[in-house]
Enzyme design. Structure first.
Site, PDB file in Angstrom:
ATOM      1  N   GLU A 133     -23.094 -13.989 -28.439  1.00 25.45           N
ATOM      2  CA  GLU A 133     -23.311 -15.425 -27.769  1.00 25.45           C
ATOM      3  C   GLU A 133     -21.797 -16.195 -27.631  1.00 25.45           C
ATOM      4  O   GLU A 133     -21.815 -17.374 -27.670  1.00 25.45           O
ATOM      5  CB  GLU A 133     -24.261 -16.198 -28.724  1.00 25.45           C
ATOM      6  CG  GLU A 133     -25.519 -15.594 -28.890  1.00 25.45           C
ATOM      7  CD  GLU A 133     -26.452 -16.367 -29.623  1.00 25.45           C
ATOM      8  OE1 GLU A 133     -25.921 -17.530 -30.172  1.00 25.45           O
ATOM      9  OE2 GLU A 133     -27.625 -16.252 -29.793  1.00 25.45           O
ATOM     10  N   GLU A 189     -33.140  -7.918 -29.541  1.00 26.25           N
ATOM     11  CA  GLU A 189     -33.774  -8.763 -30.362  1.00 26.25           C
ATOM     12  C   GLU A 189     -35.153  -9.420 -29.640  1.00 26.25           C
ATOM     13  O   GLU A 189     -35.399 -10.604 -29.502  1.00 26.25           O
ATOM     14  CB  GLU A 189     -32.875 -10.255 -30.600  1.00 26.25           C
ATOM     15  CG  GLU A 189     -31.749 -10.033 -31.174  1.00 26.25           C
ATOM     16  CD  GLU A 189     -30.728 -11.102 -31.590  1.00 26.25           C
ATOM     17  OE1 GLU A 189     -31.340 -12.387 -31.435  1.00 26.25           O
ATOM     18  OE2 GLU A 189     -29.568 -11.142 -31.612  1.00 26.25           O
TER      19      GLU A 189
HETATM   20  C1  GLA Z   1     -29.501 -15.296 -32.228  1.00 25.76           C
HETATM   21  C2  GLA Z   1     -29.247 -14.424 -33.069  1.00 25.76           C
HETATM   22  C3  GLA Z   1     -30.108 -13.773 -34.267  1.00 25.76           C
HETATM   23  C4  GLA Z   1     -30.992 -14.764 -34.881  1.00 25.76           C
HETATM   24  C5  GLA Z   1     -31.485 -15.354 -33.713  1.00 25.76           C
HETATM   25  C6  GLA Z   1     -32.711 -16.399 -33.861  1.00 25.76           C
HETATM   26  O1  GLA Z   1     -30.438 -14.470 -31.334  1.00 25.76           O
HETATM   27  O2  GLA Z   1     -28.441 -13.278 -32.599  1.00 25.76           O
HETATM   28  O3  GLA Z   1     -29.370 -13.424 -35.162  1.00 25.76           O
HETATM   29  O4  GLA Z   1     -30.429 -15.606 -35.740  1.00 25.76           O
HETATM   30  O5  GLA Z   1     -30.582 -15.918 -32.560  1.00 25.76           O
HETATM   31  O6  GLA Z   1     -33.276 -15.996 -35.319  1.00 25.76           O
END
Ligand code: GLA
Length: 367
Positions: A164, A271
């Site tokens: 990010e 994710e």
């Molecule tokens: C981001 C992070 C993850 C997690 C999510 C929310 O996407 O990369 O590790 O913390 O937020 O849980």
């Protein structure tokens, strides 16, 4: 009646009986049933984000082993939890996840090495409480990566190296984090170099959210192109895929995969979850009268949205090298507390009793 014919009829009859019964008992969590990893064996590994506690719970453990063949530690390898003080690491949780994966022959994705959240307090400051210099911070980053990647060398096949780094403001490029304030963009370049030196065989990812939105996609592309042009060892991009029943649209998802594939790097869905509410960034409290029930309409929309995204993943199987869900079932999801505290969410393929939902069937029923 010829005796031979009679016995062969009997044999067929028995086979039929067994078959019907095995279908009848083959519930998705039973030991005889196929799991996600089996349906997708010809496509890509199917993973899930886990805590050490979930692996100790027999029901969740059984579900994980039936359905998945890759694990990502949800929090255990983030810099805050794993490196709480400059000269102290906390390995127990991360070690237990890696040991579980090894014992059961599962892959592990490492998550993550450099992020602006869940960082330890000491990281950006010296003993007097002043911000450290760029040299000191890069040295700390290198030490961290050497220790963590080095410890799991050969056991973790892929790392989310930088997470990010793009700004939320679409008019800006890189996020104005402490990493950026102190090091400029070099922290990104260096993180990949350090990770590659620590484990030359690991597949190194840049990981990001909202990558299907055109303005974000373009900025992620710009960053990756810059890294690749500078011969930085970045091998792949992670699309976090914190999606919802409202987005992304199929064409945006396809445009994103094709755009990154044009850089000749792999893409993973790192994710995945499918919120039943529209995206919100700012955390807030539950509003008066705001409901959090899983309606049949949400259930259907979610099944349709999951069917659509997996249809696209299958179509792009030569580019997509893995799909990981963020949490195991609706019993526990990070979306229960974020962005709205106390609003239950239902973003996964298994319900609160760990049973497969309609969305599960829409993911596994394909030709
Ligand atoms: C981001 C992070 C993850 C997690 C999510 C929310 O996407 O990369 O590790 O913390 O937020 O849980």
């Amino acid at each position: 009646m010829y005796p031979q014919l009679k016995s062969s009829k009997l044999f067929v009859g028995i086979l039929l009986f067994l078959k019907i019964n095995s279908i009848a008992v083959a519930q998705p969590n039973s030991p005889v049933a196929k799991g996600l990893k089996d349906y997708y064996a010809r496509y890509f590994p199917m993973g899930v984000a886990v805590s050490p506690q979930s692996l100790k719970d027999p029901k969740q453990e059984a579900l994980i082993l039936r359905q998945f063949n890759s694990l990502t530690p949800e929090n255990a390898m983030k810099m805050g939890p794993i490196h709480p003080e400059e000269d102290r690491y906390y390995w127990k949780d991360a070690d237990s996840i890696v040991a579980f994966a090894q014992a059961h022959g599962l892959k592990v994705r490492g998550h993550n090495l450099c992020w602006h959240e869940q960082i330890p307090k000491w990281l950006f400051y010296d003993k007097e409480g002043k911000l450290v210099t760029k040299d000191v911070l890069l040295k700390r980053l290198k030490d961290h990566i050497d220790h963590v990647v080095g410890r799991y060398k050969g056991k973790i096949y892929a790392w989310d190296v930088v997470n990010e780094a793009i700004d939320d403001d679409s008019t800006r490029f890189l996020r104005n984090s402490s990493w950026y304030k102190i090091c400029g963009e070099d922290f990104i370049f260096k993180a990949f170099e350090y990770a590659h030196a620590a484990d030359p065989k690991a597949i190194l990812f840049y990981n990001e959210y909202n990558t299907e939105r055109p303005e974000k996609r373009e900025r992620v592309y710009k960053l990756l192109k810059k890294l690749l042009d500078a011969k930085i060892p970045v091998n792949a991009v992670g699309l976090q895929a914190h999606w919802s029943i409202y987005e992304p649209q199929e064409r945006e998802l396809i445009a994103t995969i094709e755009k990154f594939a044009s850089l000749r790097i792999k893409v993973q869905i790192t994710e995945l979850d499918m919120s039943v509410y529209p995206w919100e960034k700012q955390a807030r409290a539950l509003r008066d009268g705001e409901l959090s029930t899983f309606t049949p309409e949400m259930e259907q929309k979610q099944a349709d949205q999951y069917a659509m995204v997996f249809k696209v993943f299958r179509k792009y199987k030569s580019v997509i090298s893995g799909v990981t869900f963020w949490n195991i079932s609706d019993k526990h999801t990070w979306l229960d507390t974020y962005p709205v505290r106390g609003r239950k969410n239902y973003p996964l393929l298994f319900n609160q009793n760990l049973e497969p939902k309609k969305a599960y069937r829409s993911v596994v029923n394909f030709k």
